[in-house]
Design a protein around this motif. Structure first.
Motif, short mmCIF file in Angstrom:
data_model
loop_
_atom_site.label_atom_id
_atom_site.label_comp_id
_atom_site.label_asym_id
_atom_site.label_seq_id
_atom_site.Cartn_x
_atom_site.Cartn_y
_atom_site.Cartn_z
N LEU A 1 0.66 -9.75 -7.97
CA LEU A 1 1.16 -10.66 -9.01
C LEU A 1 1.08 -10.02 -10.40
CD1 LEU A 1 -0.30 -14.08 -7.84
CD2 LEU A 1 2.12 -13.43 -7.95
N GLN A 2 0.02 -9.30 -10.64
CA GLN A 2 -0.17 -8.66 -11.94
C GLN A 2 0.89 -7.58 -12.18
OE1 GLN A 2 -4.00 -6.86 -12.46
NE2 GLN A 2 -3.77 -6.67 -14.67
N ASN A 3 1.23 -6.85 -11.14
CA ASN A 3 2.20 -5.76 -11.28
C ASN A 3 3.64 -6.27 -11.35
OD1 ASN A 3 0.24 -3.78 -11.27
ND2 ASN A 3 0.26 -3.59 -9.04
N ALA B 1 5.11 -10.17 -11.49
CA ALA B 1 4.92 -11.62 -11.39
C ALA B 1 6.04 -12.30 -10.61
CB ALA B 1 4.79 -12.24 -12.77
N ASP B 2 7.24 -11.75 -10.61
CA ASP B 2 8.35 -12.38 -9.93
C ASP B 2 8.45 -12.00 -8.47
OD1 ASP B 2 9.15 -13.66 -12.23
OD2 ASP B 2 10.49 -12.02 -12.84
N ALA B 3 7.65 -11.04 -8.06
CA ALA B 3 7.79 -10.54 -6.69
C ALA B 3 7.15 -11.50 -5.71
CB ALA B 3 7.12 -9.17 -6.56
N GLY B 4 7.79 -11.62 -4.58
CA GLY B 4 7.22 -12.40 -3.49
C GLY B 4 6.29 -11.50 -2.69
N LEU B 5 5.83 -12.02 -1.58
CA LEU B 5 4.98 -11.21 -0.71
C LEU B 5 5.84 -10.20 0.02
CD1 LEU B 5 2.70 -13.90 0.97
CD2 LEU B 5 2.13 -12.42 -0.95
N ASP B 6 5.37 -8.95 0.05
CA ASP B 6 6.09 -8.00 0.88
C ASP B 6 5.67 -8.22 2.33
OD1 ASP B 6 3.66 -6.71 1.31
OD2 ASP B 6 4.05 -5.14 -0.17
N ASP B 7 6.33 -7.51 3.24
CA ASP B 7 6.07 -7.73 4.67
C ASP B 7 4.61 -7.48 5.03
OD1 ASP B 7 8.64 -8.46 5.14
OD2 ASP B 7 9.29 -6.49 5.89
N THR B 8 4.01 -6.46 4.42
CA THR B 8 2.62 -6.13 4.72
C THR B 8 1.68 -7.23 4.27
OG1 THR B 8 3.12 -3.78 4.49
CG2 THR B 8 0.80 -4.40 4.41
#
Length: 137
Positions: free
Chosen positions: A82-84, A86-93
């Motif tokens: 989230l810090q890197n 904020a708009d990113a969702g969860l990646d597959d891993t």
């Protein structure tokens, strides 16, 4: 003091009854000694199982500690993500790791409930036995 024949005969009859009582009591005592020996063996087995339960509590505590550590690590990875970005969702891993954490948590919750039920039953049984023995002696 001399006894009359009737009194002596009555006393003799009474003595035979007393002797018969004593023989029955000796039989009872022998049976009780056997039961006592069996009870000692059973209590030793119960103590062994209580000690096993203590080991299971230690193992359960280790599992909970491991779960907490894993959750903390997973949470840190999510926070970093989230810090890197904020708009990113969860990646597959991370998504897969989150599903694994949820499954692990559910299994741990079920195990905890089984252990709690067993523990409460065992401790109540020990308390009842202790109370019964205290009242008996």
């Amino acid at each position: 003091m001399t006894l009359s024949l009737n009194t002596a005969a009555a006393a003799h009859t009474e003595h035979r009854l007393w002797k018969s009582d004593a023989e029955c009591w000796k039989d009872d005592i022998q049976n009780w000694r056997t039961e006592h020996s069996t009870a000692i063996v059973q209590l030793q087995e119960a103590l062994r199982r209580i000690n096993e339960h203590g080991k299971a509590l230690d193992d359960h505590d280790d599992s909970v500690n491991s779960l907490v550590e894993s959750l903390s690590h997973h949470e840190k990875n999510l926070a970093d993500r989230l810090q890197n970005n904020a708009d990113a969702g969860l990646d597959d891993t991370l998504d897969q790791k989150h599903v694994q954490e949820a499954e692990l948590h559910a299994r741990q919750r079920d195990a905890h409930e089984r252990i709690k039920k067993h523990h409460h039953h065992a401790m109540a049984t020990v308390a009842m036995l202790t109370k019964a023995l205290q009242e008996a002696f």
